[in-house]
Design an enzyme around this catalytic site. Structure first.
Site, PDB file in Angstrom:
ATOM      1  N   ILE A 129       0.895  -1.172   0.000  1.00 53.76           N
ATOM      2  CA  ILE A 129       0.000   0.000   0.000  1.00 53.76           C
ATOM      3  C   ILE A 129       0.923   1.209   0.000  1.00 53.76           C
ATOM      4  O   ILE A 129       1.859   1.282   0.807  1.00 53.76           O
ATOM      5  CB  ILE A 129      -0.980   0.001   1.195  1.00 53.76           C
ATOM      6  N   ALA A 130       0.700   2.125  -0.912  1.00 56.86           N
ATOM      7  CA  ALA A 130       1.574   3.302  -0.995  1.00 56.86           C
ATOM      8  C   ALA A 130       0.827   4.443  -1.671  1.00 56.86           C
ATOM      9  O   ALA A 130       0.032   4.240  -2.588  1.00 56.86           O
ATOM     10  CB  ALA A 130       2.845   2.973  -1.767  1.00 56.86           C
ATOM     11  N   GLU A 165       2.609  -7.506   7.051  1.00 59.90           N
ATOM     12  CA  GLU A 165       3.842  -7.226   7.783  1.00 59.90           C
ATOM     13  C   GLU A 165       4.153  -5.753   7.590  1.00 59.90           C
ATOM     14  O   GLU A 165       3.921  -5.220   6.501  1.00 59.90           O
ATOM     15  CB  GLU A 165       5.032  -7.994   7.194  1.00 59.90           C
ATOM     16  N   ASN A 182       7.557   2.064  11.128  1.00 56.59           N
ATOM     17  CA  ASN A 182       6.617   2.735  10.201  1.00 56.59           C
ATOM     18  C   ASN A 182       5.365   3.178  10.962  1.00 56.59           C
ATOM     19  O   ASN A 182       4.309   2.555  10.893  1.00 56.59           O
ATOM     20  CB  ASN A 182       6.261   1.779   9.055  1.00 56.59           C
ATOM     21  N   TYR A 227      -3.280   0.851  10.313  1.00 62.47           N
ATOM     22  CA  TYR A 227      -3.788  -0.511  10.514  1.00 62.47           C
ATOM     23  C   TYR A 227      -4.464  -0.634  11.891  1.00 62.47           C
ATOM     24  O   TYR A 227      -5.501  -1.290  12.028  1.00 62.47           O
ATOM     25  CB  TYR A 227      -2.654  -1.536  10.392  1.00 62.47           C
TER      26      TYR A 227
END
Ligand SMILES: CC(C)(COP(=O)(O)OP(=O)(O)OC[C@H]1O[C@@H](n2cnc3c(N)ncnc32)[C@H](O)[C@@H]1OP(=O)(O)O)[C@@H](O)C(=O)NCCC(=O)NCCS
Length: 211
Positions: A114-115, A148, A153, A160
């Site tokens: 995801i970015a 993961e 981060n 999340y």
């Protein structure tokens, strides 16, 4: 809403690769979205900006190795990029600001990526992607979503956590570039009434961002 979500297509590959390399510069080997789009297990989506298209100067096409890499350079020389497949000629296409994907196996959806483009951070786009990932996994009847994330981060960990993912383990020295630990996170029973009720509340709050 100034953004919309759809499935990733071949013509998005150059932009997705660019975003991926910006977001994960030390990842080796880099992700290959051409392969991912042919992978039956993989599900990828992109977020595009409404009304914006890609300028030629914004697209750095991704050469392949070996013969096709040479062909790519020859093509550049003669400025005939457009005739060599969509992923090498993204100009004029929808402007992708972020993407995400997962692999679906048995009843597990494993988030692979995801970015969001750096200049678009903190506007709710990562969350928009994550909501769609959870919805897609729910449609596929996944029981669990796993992922993961680097221990440092904080942005991703917070995203999340907001969606009810919990830490279930640690992989020591998982990332090969700097031996950083990976935090394993999961959301279980995503089709349950309680998970879906919480998701609905978060979606409603999120949709108010762009009212
Ligand atoms: C993680 C990432 C996708 C978040 O995208 P984003 O569009 O900036 O995030 P959003 O604006 O949608 O924020 C959603 C939530 O994420 C968390 N978050 C995002 N950026 C954050 C930051 N800088 N610090 C703390 N929390 C952050 C918050 O929980 C936020 O919810 P809030 O607005 O209620 O505080 C983005 O930072 C990114 O592309 N990072 C590089 C790639 C990466 O690390 N991907 C994760 C791999 S596991």
């Amino acid at each position: 809403m100034p953004y919309y979500v759809r499935r990733m297509r071949r013509e998005d590959i150059a932009q997705a690769t660019k975003i991926d390399r910006e977001a994960f510069p030390s990842m080796w080997p880099p992700a290959n979205y051409r392969h991912e789009l042919n992978n039956q297990l993989a599900h990828y989506i992109v977020v595009c900006e409404e009304g914006r298209t890609v300028e030629e100067s914004e697209v750095e096409a991704i050469p392949e190795k070996g013969f096709s890499g040479l062909a790519f350079r020859v093509k550049r020389l003669f400025n005939h990029d457009r005739s060599f497949g969509n992923e090498l000629s993204a100009s004029g296409k929808e402007y992708v600001v972020g993407f995400a994907g997962f692999w679906f196996m048995a009843d597990e959806a494993h988030l692979t990526s995801i970015a969001v483009r750096e200049e678009y951070h903190r506007q709710g786009i990562g969350e928009l992607l994550f909501i769609h990932i959870i919805d897609l996994a729910t449609e596929l009847n996944a029981g669990i979503i796993t992922l993961e994330v680097r221990a440092s981060n904080t942005a991703a960990l917070s995203l999340y956590g907001k969606y009810g993912f919990t830490h279930v383990g640690l992989r020591h020295g998982y990332y090969t570039d700097d031996r950083e630990d990976a935090v394993l996170m999961t959301a279980e029973n995503i089709t349950s009434a309680s998970f879906q009720a919480r998701l609905q509340q978060l979606k409603q709050a999120h949709s108010r961002k762009w009212e």
